[in-house]
Design a protein around this motif. Sequence first.
Motif, mmCIF file in Angstrom:
data_model
loop_
_atom_site.group_PDB
_atom_site.id
_atom_site.type_symbol
_atom_site.label_atom_id
_atom_site.label_comp_id
_atom_site.label_asym_id
_atom_site.label_seq_id
_atom_site.Cartn_x
_atom_site.Cartn_y
_atom_site.Cartn_z
ATOM 1 N N CYS A 1 9.941 -4.653 5.536
ATOM 2 C CA CYS A 1 9.155 -3.423 5.554
ATOM 3 C C CYS A 1 9.303 -2.742 4.191
ATOM 4 O O CYS A 1 10.421 -2.498 3.740
ATOM 5 C CB CYS A 1 9.660 -2.501 6.668
ATOM 6 S SG CYS A 1 8.873 -0.877 6.655
ATOM 7 N N PRO A 2 8.199 -2.426 3.544
ATOM 8 C CA PRO A 2 8.298 -1.774 2.239
ATOM 9 C C PRO A 2 8.794 -0.332 2.316
ATOM 10 O O PRO A 2 9.236 0.222 1.320
ATOM 11 C CB PRO A 2 6.863 -1.827 1.706
ATOM 12 C CG PRO A 2 6.020 -1.926 2.922
ATOM 13 C CD PRO A 2 6.822 -2.680 3.940
ATOM 14 N N VAL A 3 8.764 0.263 3.496
ATOM 15 C CA VAL A 3 9.184 1.656 3.660
ATOM 16 C C VAL A 3 10.690 1.752 3.857
ATOM 17 O O VAL A 3 11.374 2.503 3.162
ATOM 18 C CB VAL A 3 8.434 2.323 4.836
ATOM 19 C CG1 VAL A 3 8.897 3.752 5.037
ATOM 20 C CG2 VAL A 3 6.933 2.267 4.611
ATOM 21 N N CYS A 4 11.229 0.971 4.789
ATOM 22 C CA CYS A 4 12.655 1.087 5.115
ATOM 23 C C CYS A 4 13.483 -0.109 4.654
ATOM 24 O O CYS A 4 14.705 -0.114 4.818
ATOM 25 C CB CYS A 4 12.841 1.298 6.619
ATOM 26 S SG CYS A 4 12.355 -0.114 7.641
ATOM 27 N N ARG A 5 12.820 -1.116 4.121
ATOM 28 C CA ARG A 5 13.502 -2.327 3.626
ATOM 29 C C ARG A 5 14.213 -3.115 4.718
ATOM 30 O O ARG A 5 15.108 -3.885 4.448
ATOM 31 C CB ARG A 5 14.474 -2.002 2.497
ATOM 32 C CG ARG A 5 13.834 -1.336 1.312
ATOM 33 C CD ARG A 5 12.920 -2.291 0.623
ATOM 34 N NE ARG A 5 12.328 -1.672 -0.547
ATOM 35 C CZ ARG A 5 11.225 -2.096 -1.103
ATOM 36 N NH1 ARG A 5 10.598 -3.116 -0.616
ATOM 37 N NH2 ARG A 5 10.735 -1.474 -2.137
ATOM 38 N N GLU A 6 13.824 -2.892 5.980
ATOM 39 C CA GLU A 6 14.375 -3.636 7.111
ATOM 40 C C GLU A 6 13.380 -4.725 7.498
ATOM 41 O O GLU A 6 12.182 -4.590 7.290
ATOM 42 C CB GLU A 6 14.588 -2.710 8.308
ATOM 43 C CG GLU A 6 15.568 -1.587 8.064
ATOM 44 C CD GLU A 6 17.009 -2.041 8.105
ATOM 45 O OE1 GLU A 6 17.315 -2.965 8.880
ATOM 46 O OE2 GLU A 6 17.818 -1.483 7.354
ATOM 47 N N SER A 7 13.890 -5.793 8.087
ATOM 48 C CA SER A 7 13.013 -6.822 8.631
ATOM 49 C C SER A 7 12.588 -6.403 10.034
ATOM 50 O O SER A 7 13.412 -5.905 10.797
ATOM 51 C CB SER A 7 13.740 -8.158 8.706
ATOM 52 O OG SER A 7 14.036 -8.622 7.413
ATOM 53 N N PRO A 8 11.320 -6.600 10.368
ATOM 54 C CA PRO A 8 10.894 -6.302 11.739
ATOM 55 C C PRO A 8 11.684 -7.163 12.722
ATOM 56 O O PRO A 8 12.192 -8.228 12.374
ATOM 57 C CB PRO A 8 9.413 -6.689 11.747
ATOM 58 C CG PRO A 8 8.991 -6.605 10.311
ATOM 59 C CD PRO A 8 10.196 -7.010 9.526
ATOM 60 N N ALA A 9 11.778 -6.704 13.956
ATOM 61 C CA ALA A 9 12.478 -7.456 14.996
ATOM 62 C C ALA A 9 11.832 -8.827 15.154
ATOM 63 O O ALA A 9 10.669 -9.026 14.799
ATOM 64 C CB ALA A 9 12.419 -6.686 16.314
ATOM 65 N N ALA A 10 12.586 -9.761 15.680
ATOM 66 C CA ALA A 10 12.084 -11.116 15.890
ATOM 67 C C ALA A 10 10.801 -11.069 16.713
ATOM 68 O O ALA A 10 10.739 -10.408 17.749
ATOM 69 C CB ALA A 10 13.140 -11.951 16.598
ATOM 70 N N GLY A 11 9.774 -11.698 16.216
ATOM 71 C CA GLY A 11 8.501 -11.743 16.913
ATOM 72 C C GLY A 11 7.623 -10.523 16.711
ATOM 73 O O GLY A 11 6.501 -10.481 17.185
ATOM 74 N N GLU A 12 8.116 -9.502 16.010
ATOM 75 C CA GLU A 12 7.344 -8.284 15.766
ATOM 76 C C GLU A 12 6.585 -8.413 14.445
ATOM 77 O O GLU A 12 7.149 -8.830 13.435
ATOM 78 C CB GLU A 12 8.278 -7.072 15.705
ATOM 79 C CG GLU A 12 7.559 -5.754 15.520
ATOM 80 C CD GLU A 12 8.502 -4.567 15.434
ATOM 81 O OE1 GLU A 12 8.097 -3.499 15.880
ATOM 82 O OE2 GLU A 12 9.623 -4.718 14.927
ATOM 83 N N GLN A 13 5.322 -8.080 14.468
ATOM 84 C CA GLN A 13 4.508 -8.098 13.264
ATOM 85 C C GLN A 13 4.827 -6.865 12.413
ATOM 86 O O GLN A 13 5.196 -5.813 12.944
ATOM 87 C CB GLN A 13 3.016 -8.095 13.626
ATOM 88 C CG GLN A 13 2.578 -9.324 14.388
ATOM 89 C CD GLN A 13 2.635 -10.567 13.535
ATOM 90 O OE1 GLN A 13 2.229 -10.563 12.373
ATOM 91 N NE2 GLN A 13 3.157 -11.642 14.095
ATOM 92 N N LEU A 14 4.648 -6.986 11.111
ATOM 93 C CA LEU A 14 4.916 -5.859 10.208
ATOM 94 C C LEU A 14 4.063 -4.648 10.583
ATOM 95 O O LEU A 14 4.550 -3.522 10.599
ATOM 96 C CB LEU A 14 4.673 -6.256 8.755
ATOM 97 C CG LEU A 14 4.866 -5.158 7.720
ATOM 98 C CD1 LEU A 14 6.274 -4.579 7.772
ATOM 99 C CD2 LEU A 14 4.551 -5.677 6.327
ATOM 100 N N GLU A 15 2.795 -4.868 10.902
ATOM 101 C CA GLU A 15 1.919 -3.753 11.264
ATOM 102 C C GLU A 15 2.463 -3.005 12.484
ATOM 103 O O GLU A 15 2.481 -1.767 12.501
ATOM 104 C CB GLU A 15 0.513 -4.269 11.561
ATOM 105 C CG GLU A 15 -0.470 -3.169 11.906
ATOM 106 C CD GLU A 15 -1.876 -3.687 12.143
ATOM 107 O OE1 GLU A 15 -2.747 -2.845 12.409
ATOM 108 O OE2 GLU A 15 -2.103 -4.907 12.072
ATOM 109 N N ASP A 16 2.926 -3.741 13.484
ATOM 110 C CA ASP A 16 3.490 -3.103 14.676
ATOM 111 C C ASP A 16 4.755 -2.320 14.324
ATOM 112 O O ASP A 16 4.975 -1.219 14.820
ATOM 113 C CB ASP A 16 3.796 -4.144 15.749
ATOM 114 C CG ASP A 16 2.538 -4.801 16.277
ATOM 115 O OD1 ASP A 16 1.474 -4.144 16.283
ATOM 116 O OD2 ASP A 16 2.616 -5.977 16.682
ATOM 117 N N HIS A 17 5.583 -2.883 13.459
ATOM 118 C CA HIS A 17 6.798 -2.188 13.014
ATOM 119 C C HIS A 17 6.432 -0.875 12.321
ATOM 120 O O HIS A 17 7.024 0.168 12.604
ATOM 121 C CB HIS A 17 7.600 -3.081 12.059
ATOM 122 C CG HIS A 17 8.673 -2.343 11.335
ATOM 123 N ND1 HIS A 17 9.909 -2.083 11.895
ATOM 124 C CD2 HIS A 17 8.696 -1.792 10.096
ATOM 125 C CE1 HIS A 17 10.647 -1.406 11.024
ATOM 126 N NE2 HIS A 17 9.926 -1.214 9.926
#
Length: 52
Positions: free
Chosen positions: A9-25
Amino acid sequence: MAQKAPVECPVCRESPAAGEQLEDHLLTAHTKRKLATFIVAETSLLVDGDAK
């Protein structure tokens, strides 16, 4: 075989949860204000460079 780097994620620098799309995150983890602030900051860097 080359591996893709994990999406970050460019905002928080965290990876989305497994199976979660970046847009949903982005929609669930960040407020509209936080997303707007990030976009304004990134746009300012593109327009003005590191001059600020």
